[in-house]
Design a protein around this motif. Structure first.
Motif, PDB file in Angstrom:
ATOM      1  N   LYS A 171     -14.219  24.433  33.517  1.00  0.00           N
ATOM      2  CA  LYS A 171     -14.132  25.637  32.504  1.00  0.00           C
ATOM      3  C   LYS A 171     -14.407  24.850  31.084  1.00  0.00           C
ATOM      4  CE  LYS A 171     -11.881  29.657  30.921  1.00  0.00           C
ATOM      5  NZ  LYS A 171     -10.791  30.549  31.201  1.00  0.00           N
ATOM      6  N   SER A 172     -13.824  23.682  30.933  1.00  0.00           N
ATOM      7  CA  SER A 172     -13.847  23.018  29.739  1.00  0.00           C
ATOM      8  C   SER A 172     -15.362  22.595  29.405  1.00  0.00           C
ATOM      9  CB  SER A 172     -12.992  21.988  29.705  1.00  0.00           C
ATOM     10  OG  SER A 172     -13.240  21.131  28.598  1.00  0.00           O
ATOM     11  N   HIS A 173     -16.102  21.876  30.541  1.00  0.00           N
ATOM     12  CA  HIS A 173     -17.397  21.398  30.516  1.00  0.00           C
ATOM     13  C   HIS A 173     -18.531  22.727  30.346  1.00  0.00           C
ATOM     14  CE1 HIS A 173     -16.823  17.463  31.520  1.00  0.00           C
ATOM     15  NE2 HIS A 173     -16.192  17.666  32.682  1.00  0.00           N
ATOM     16  N   ARG A 226     -25.427  22.212  29.399  1.00  0.00           N
ATOM     17  CA  ARG A 226     -24.905  23.191  30.017  1.00  0.00           C
ATOM     18  C   ARG A 226     -25.933  24.060  30.311  1.00  0.00           C
ATOM     19  NH1 ARG A 226     -20.204  25.193  25.679  1.00  0.00           N
ATOM     20  NH2 ARG A 226     -18.684  23.927  26.060  1.00  0.00           N
ATOM     21  N   PRO A 227     -25.851  25.035  31.759  1.00  0.00           N
ATOM     22  CA  PRO A 227     -24.902  24.896  32.693  1.00  0.00           C
ATOM     23  C   PRO A 227     -24.763  23.958  33.555  1.00  0.00           C
ATOM     24  CG  PRO A 227     -26.517  26.434  33.398  1.00  0.00           C
ATOM     25  CD  PRO A 227     -27.025  25.759  31.908  1.00  0.00           C
ATOM     26  N   ASP A 255     -31.192  22.295  34.170  1.00  0.00           N
ATOM     27  CA  ASP A 255     -32.025  22.550  33.077  1.00  0.00           C
ATOM     28  C   ASP A 255     -32.445  21.082  32.355  1.00  0.00           C
ATOM     29  OD1 ASP A 255     -31.703  24.978  33.554  1.00  0.00           O
ATOM     30  OD2 ASP A 255     -30.514  25.542  31.855  1.00  0.00           O
ATOM     31  N   PHE A 256     -31.523  20.230  32.557  1.00  0.00           N
ATOM     32  CA  PHE A 256     -31.798  18.753  31.883  1.00  0.00           C
ATOM     33  C   PHE A 256     -31.876  17.668  32.840  1.00  0.00           C
ATOM     34  CE2 PHE A 256     -30.113  21.571  28.909  1.00  0.00           C
ATOM     35  CZ  PHE A 256     -30.878  21.450  27.672  1.00  0.00           C
ATOM     36  N   ASP A 257     -31.669  17.780  34.115  1.00  0.00           N
ATOM     37  CA  ASP A 257     -31.820  17.010  35.293  1.00  0.00           C
ATOM     38  C   ASP A 257     -30.729  15.795  34.780  1.00  0.00           C
ATOM     39  OD1 ASP A 257     -32.463  15.522  37.713  1.00  0.00           O
ATOM     40  OD2 ASP A 257     -34.082  14.490  36.564  1.00  0.00           O
ATOM     41  N   LYS A 258     -29.379  16.092  34.452  1.00  0.00           N
ATOM     42  CA  LYS A 258     -28.453  15.207  34.068  1.00  0.00           C
ATOM     43  C   LYS A 258     -27.524  15.249  35.137  1.00  0.00           C
ATOM     44  CE  LYS A 258     -29.882  13.979  29.696  1.00  0.00           C
ATOM     45  NZ  LYS A 258     -30.064  12.339  29.614  1.00  0.00           N
ATOM     46  N   LEU A 259     -26.777  14.072  35.472  1.00  0.00           N
ATOM     47  CA  LEU A 259     -25.336  14.078  36.132  1.00  0.00           C
ATOM     48  C   LEU A 259     -24.356  13.634  35.281  1.00  0.00           C
ATOM     49  CD1 LEU A 259     -26.458  12.102  39.208  1.00  0.00           C
ATOM     50  CD2 LEU A 259     -25.377  14.300  39.139  1.00  0.00           C
TER      51      LEU A 259
END
Length: 82
Positions: free
Chosen positions: A28-30, A43-44, A11-15
């Motif tokens: 699960k925490s993330h 997220r997600p 959704d945000f093109d993030k690594l």
């Protein structure tokens, strides 16, 4: 045993790159539990890469390698195309 992992937010093109001794709990925490974490905003997350190491020092070394430009380039090639 330690795991170095890379997460991707489509959704945000993030690594996101990190290491842990409990990958299942960390994912699960993330994605669910974290309340103040940077990763909460994006997220997600999906797991795009993981590597296991016997000791923490090796895991930290690999995490740092993956956070370089070359490491991120390697990870970007693993991201599923939609």
């Amino acid at each position: 045993m330690y795991t170095v992992y890379a997460l991707y937010s489509a959704d945000f093109d993030k690594l996101y790159i990190g290491y842990t001794s409990n990958l299942e709990q960390r994912l699960k925490s993330h994605n669910e539990l974290g309340k103040k974490d940077w990763t909460k905003r994006y997220r997600p997350w999906i797991l795009v890469h993981s590597e296991s190491f016997q000791d923490k020092t090796s895991a930290i070394r690999r995490e740092k390698e993956l956070k370089t430009g070359r490491g991120r380039e390697f990870l970007r090639k693993l991201i599923p195309k939609n």
